[in-house]
Scaffold this active site. Structure first.
Site, PDB file in Angstrom:
ATOM      1  N   GLY A 135      -1.747  -1.173   6.326  1.00 11.46           N
ATOM      2  CA  GLY A 135      -1.797  -2.249   7.307  1.00 11.46           C
ATOM      3  C   GLY A 135      -2.923  -3.193   6.957  1.00 11.46           C
ATOM      4  O   GLY A 135      -3.500  -3.114   5.877  1.00 11.46           O
TER       5      GLY A 135
ATOM      6  N   ARG B 202     -11.779  -9.586  -2.526  1.00  8.44           N
ATOM      7  CA  ARG B 202     -11.564  -8.987  -1.192  1.00  8.44           C
ATOM      8  C   ARG B 202     -11.185  -7.532  -1.344  1.00  8.44           C
ATOM      9  O   ARG B 202     -10.326  -7.184  -2.142  1.00  8.44           O
ATOM     10  CB  ARG B 202     -10.472  -9.763  -0.466  1.00  8.44           C
ATOM     11  CG  ARG B 202     -10.131  -9.224   0.917  1.00  8.44           C
ATOM     12  CD  ARG B 202      -9.005  -8.255   0.856  1.00  8.44           C
ATOM     13  NE  ARG B 202      -8.591  -7.753   2.179  1.00  8.44           N
ATOM     14  CZ  ARG B 202      -7.711  -6.776   2.350  1.00  8.44           C
ATOM     15  NH1 ARG B 202      -7.154  -6.215   1.288  1.00  8.44           N
ATOM     16  NH2 ARG B 202      -7.393  -6.352   3.554  1.00  8.44           N
TER      17      ARG B 202
ATOM     18  N   THR C 296       0.848  -1.208   0.000  1.00  6.56           N
ATOM     19  CA  THR C 296       0.000   0.000   0.000  1.00  6.56           C
ATOM     20  C   THR C 296       0.876   1.247   0.000  1.00  6.56           C
ATOM     21  O   THR C 296       1.926   1.267   0.629  1.00  6.56           O
ATOM     22  CB  THR C 296      -0.883   0.021   1.257  1.00  6.56           C
ATOM     23  OG1 THR C 296      -1.652  -1.173   1.298  1.00  6.56           O
ATOM     24  CG2 THR C 296      -1.817   1.226   1.271  1.00  6.56           C
TER      25      THR C 296
END
Lengths: 134, 175
Positions: A53, A29, A1
């Site tokens: 995270g 997902r 990310t």
């Protein structure tokens, strides 16, 4: 990310986040990154936040918005709000978590509860800084 | 008025030294610096924070060293499904895309959703089609794949086959 937060010379705040999710993730997902208020949030006069995270907990905790709420309603500073979120709340879920945030005064916070977080910033002094570990 | 500020992240985790060569670590840092410069050029010229965050994220999406865009993790089906969002604190406008497969820079699609649709979040193939219809750069899904991610997926699947996936490290799980 990956993510970015910015404050411009007119006092405007903005945030952006982008991700591939995680290795071997189930098809379909979706984590916190595209959920406004969970992985990304910005409100003028308060702060801008971009998170990284394990997304499921950031979604249930509405994490990025939580920083804005702590500052707006509980009078916390950027540092207090982001540390409380990452080092207390999200750590209690035993997940890896980190974020970058900037407030309306130009203060920057980049807490993380893992061994490292790739990060960088240019603040009022104009100096460019990059780091990966603590 | 305050002085401009930009801050970025490229993900958190173990960042174990042995996960990358010294040259890769150096390039990772160089790409972080390039993302900051791309944003700073905008801010220093009096540009908007919204443009600055988009510019920084595009640089990181284009780097193979970060889990976004080129270099993204692979799903259980060995394809890439990407997510991105952007928010303007001045207007509270926001845009996002999720599980997209062919948009070279998902953050640009998130901005297009914010500025050129009545939605906040568009998903899947419809979001891919929206991006294409609005002239954003589109690529084959394989554009996002790197050898490192192929190996990471294979390693985790091998663990699953052996029944040791519970022992997988944070780095193996999330990359």
């Amino acid at each position: 990310t990956v993510g970015a937060v910015a404050l411009d010379g007119d006092g405007r705040l903005a945030a952006a986040t982008s991700t591939g999710g995680f290795n071997n993730k189930p098809a379909g997902r979706v984590g916190d990154t595209p959920v406004i208020g969970a992985g990304t949030y910005a409100r003028n006069g308060v702060c801008a936040v971009s998170c990284t995270g394990q997304g499921e907990v950031f979604m249930r905790r509405v994490a990025a918005y939580d920083v804005v709420a702590r500052m707006s309603y509980a009078g916390q500073t950027l540092r207090q709000a982001t540390d409380a979120l990452v080092l207390d709340m999200l750590s209690s879920h035993r997940i890896g978590a980190g974020l970058v945030a900037v407030d309306a005064a130009g203060n920057v916070a980049m807490p993380f509860n893992t061994l490292g977080m790739a990060r960088g910033w240019i603040a009022a002094d104009g100096r460019l800084r990059v780091a990966t570990h603590k | 008025m305050p002085s401009p500020v930009i801050a970025i992240h490229g993900g958190c985790g173990t960042l174990a030294a042995d996960l990358q060569s010294a040259a890769d670590w150096a390039e990772t840092r160089a790409h972080l610096a390039a993302a900051l410069r791309a944003a700073w050029r905008i801010l220093a010229a009096g540009g908007a924070a919204l443009d600055a965050v988009e510019a920084a994220v595009v640089v990181l999406e284009d780097s193979p060293h970060f889990n976004a865009g080129h270099g993204a993790a692979l799903t259980e089906d060995a394809v890439h499904e990407l997510d991105a969002s952007i928010m303007d604190g001045a207007t509270m406008a926001a845009g996002a895309v999720c599980t997209v497969r062919t948009i070279r820079n998902p953050v640009r699609a998130a901005r297009a959703v914010m500025e050129r649709s009545d939605c906040v979040l568009l998903a899947g193939a419809a979001a891919d089609a929206f991006a294409q219809a609005h002239g954003l750069a589109c690529v084959g899904n394989g554009y996002f794949t790197t050898e490192r991610r192929v190996q990471a997926l294979a390693a985790l699947k091998a663990r699953a086959a052996r029944g040791t996936i519970a022992l997988a490290s944070e780095a193996e799980r999330h990359g």
